[in-house]
Design a protein around this motif. Structure first.
Motif, PDB file in Angstrom:
ATOM      1  N   UNK A 155       0.823  -1.207   0.000  1.00  0.00           N
ATOM      2  CA  UNK A 155       0.000   0.000   0.000  1.00  0.00           C
ATOM      3  C   UNK A 155       0.863   1.264   0.000  1.00  0.00           C
ATOM      4  N   UNK A 156       1.967   1.237   0.704  1.00  0.00           N
ATOM      5  CA  UNK A 156       2.880   2.384   0.706  1.00  0.00           C
ATOM      6  C   UNK A 156       3.368   2.683  -0.701  1.00  0.00           C
ATOM      7  N   UNK A 157       3.782   1.647  -1.414  1.00  0.00           N
ATOM      8  CA  UNK A 157       4.287   1.834  -2.775  1.00  0.00           C
ATOM      9  C   UNK A 157       3.197   2.315  -3.721  1.00  0.00           C
ATOM     10  N   UNK A 158       1.992   1.813  -3.544  1.00  0.00           N
ATOM     11  CA  UNK A 158       0.903   2.173  -4.439  1.00  0.00           C
ATOM     12  C   UNK A 158       0.385   3.596  -4.202  1.00  0.00           C
ATOM     13  N   UNK A 159       0.277   3.973  -2.934  1.00  0.00           N
ATOM     14  CA  UNK A 159      -0.280   5.287  -2.600  1.00  0.00           C
ATOM     15  C   UNK A 159       0.765   6.381  -2.696  1.00  0.00           C
ATOM     16  N   UNK A 160       2.029   6.027  -2.435  1.00  0.00           N
ATOM     17  CA  UNK A 160       3.091   7.012  -2.546  1.00  0.00           C
ATOM     18  C   UNK A 160       3.470   7.678  -1.242  1.00  0.00           C
ATOM     19  N   UNK A 161       3.239   7.003  -0.142  1.00  0.00           N
ATOM     20  CA  UNK A 161       3.692   7.494   1.169  1.00  0.00           C
ATOM     21  C   UNK A 161       3.931   6.292   2.069  1.00  0.00           C
ATOM     22  N   UNK A 162       4.734   6.490   3.098  1.00  0.00           N
ATOM     23  CA  UNK A 162       5.036   5.389   4.001  1.00  0.00           C
ATOM     24  C   UNK A 162       3.860   5.157   4.935  1.00  0.00           C
ATOM     25  N   UNK A 163       3.240   4.012   4.793  1.00  0.00           N
ATOM     26  CA  UNK A 163       2.031   3.709   5.544  1.00  0.00           C
ATOM     27  C   UNK A 163       2.295   2.625   6.580  1.00  0.00           C
ATOM     28  N   UNK A 164       2.002   2.942   7.819  1.00  0.00           N
ATOM     29  CA  UNK A 164       2.104   1.981   8.914  1.00  0.00           C
ATOM     30  C   UNK A 164       0.697   1.739   9.446  1.00  0.00           C
ATOM     31  N   UNK A 165       0.270   0.489   9.479  1.00  0.00           N
ATOM     32  CA  UNK A 165      -1.061   0.169   9.990  1.00  0.00           C
ATOM     33  C   UNK A 165      -1.091   0.407  11.499  1.00  0.00           C
ATOM     34  N   UNK A 166      -1.891   1.362  11.963  1.00  0.00           N
ATOM     35  CA  UNK A 166      -1.916   1.657  13.404  1.00  0.00           C
ATOM     36  C   UNK A 166      -2.352   0.447  14.236  1.00  0.00           C
TER      37      UNK A 166
END
Length: 264
Positions: A155-166
Motif C-alpha cells: 500500500x505504501x508503494x501504491x499510494x506514494x507514502x510510508x504507511x504503517x497500519x496503526x
C-alpha cells in the motif's frame, strides 16, 4: 479469426458479458497466462459482487428522475443541499452503473461534476468505501492482517507514502487487512479493523500535498461518520458507526501512529 492482444478493458467486457463469444477461448487463455491480469479480474469480480450486495435492496427500484437528470448533466446541482446529497447521488450513479454492467465503477465516485472541497471528497469516498467493504465477509480485504508487512509495503508503494497500519488494540480493534482503492484521480489505501463484537471501522488514506483541514463528516443521519484530516502531505479519514467520542478517540490514536510512521 486472428489472435489479438487483450487488455484490462477486455476484463471489464468479460465481467459485463459483453466480450464476443468467439473471443472467449482466447481471452481465457490470455488470462491464465497473465497472473497480474487474472488477479485484477478476480478483484474486479469481487468488487462488483460487493457493490451489488451493498445496493441489493434498491437495484430493482427505478432511479428517481431528478437524480437521473443530475447524473446525466440535464439539471443543475443545488449547492445548498450538497452536504447531504452528494453521497446519495454517488450511490445512485453507482447503482446505475451496476444495473448497466459497467466495470471499474468506483473510479468515478469523486468525479460527478459537483463542487467539492478536498475534505468533503476525502470523507465521502472514505464513507462510500466503508459502506461497501465493512459489510463484506469473504472479500472485505485484498491482503489479510496475517501478511501485515507485505500489506504495509504494498500500500505504501501504491499510494506514494510510508504507511504503517496503526495498532488499535487499546481501543478494542484488531486489524483485519487492507485493500487498494481509487480515489479521485489517484489511489487510496483502506485498512479495515474489527472489535470482538464484530463492529468494524476503516482507515482511508491518500497522498495529498496541498490541502490542510480536519473535522467530522456524516453523510446521512444514522449512517457512518468520518473523522478526517488533511495535513503533512497526506489525508486520512477514520470511518465507523461508533459513538462520536469513541470514534474521535480511535481517530486520535490512528493519527498519531500514522504521523509517527511517516516520520520514521
Amino acid at each position: 479469426m486472428s489472435r489479438r492482444d487483450f487488455s484490462e478493458r477486455d476484463i471489464h467486457m468479460a465481467l459485463d458479458g459483453e466480450l464476443p463469444g468467439d473471443e472467449r477461448t482466447a481471452y481465457e487463455a490470455w488470462l491464465e497466462a497473465n497472473a497480474e491480469m487474472k488477479a485484477k479480474s478476480a478483484r474486479y469480480a469481487a468488487d462488483r459482487a460487493a457493490l451489488r450486495a451493498a445496493f441489493n435492496g434498491v437495484l430493482d427500484e427505478p432511479v428517481p428522475v431528478r437524480l437521473n437528470k443530475v447524473v446525466l448533466g440535464e439539471a443543475p446541482v443545488v449547492r445548498a443541499a450538497a452536504s447531504r446529497s452528494r453521497w446519495w447521488l454517488a450511490a445512485a450513479a453507482a447503482a446505475m452503473l451496476v444495473i448497466g454492467g459497467a466495470g471499474g465503477y468506483l473510479a468515478g465516485i469523486g468525479g460527478l461534476g459537483l463542487e467539492n472541497t478536498a475534505e468533503d471528497q476525502l470523507a465521502e469516498e472514505a464513507i462510500a468505501a466503508h459502506v461497501i467493504y465493512a459489510a463484506e465477509k469473504r472479500h472485505a480485504v485484498e491482503v489479510p492482517a496475517s501478511d501485515k508487512d507485505h500489506l504495509q509495503n504494498w500500500l505504501s508503494n501504491q499510494v506514494g507514502l510510508k504507511l504503517v497500519a496503526p495498532d488499535l488494540a487499546a481501543q478494542g480493534f484488531q486489524l483485519v487487512g487492507g485493500r487498494l482503492l481509487p480515489a479521485g484521480q489517484g489511489k487510496a489505501a483502506m485498512l479495515l479493523y474489527e472489535d470482538d463484537k464484530g463492529e468494524r471501522i476503516s482507515l482511508f488514506v491518500i497522498a495529498e500535498s496541498a490541502a490542510k483541514a480536519k473535522g467530522t463528516y456524516g453523510s446521512e443521519e444514522n449512517g457512518p461518520e468520518a473523522v478526517y484530516w488533511l495535513d503533512k502531505g497526506y489525508g486520512c479519514a477514520v470511518v465507523g458507526s461508533l459513538p462520536r467520542e469513541q470514534l474521535a478517540a480511535v481517530a486520535k490514536s490512528a493519527y498519531g501512529q500514522l504521523l509517527a510512521g511517516l516520520k520514521s
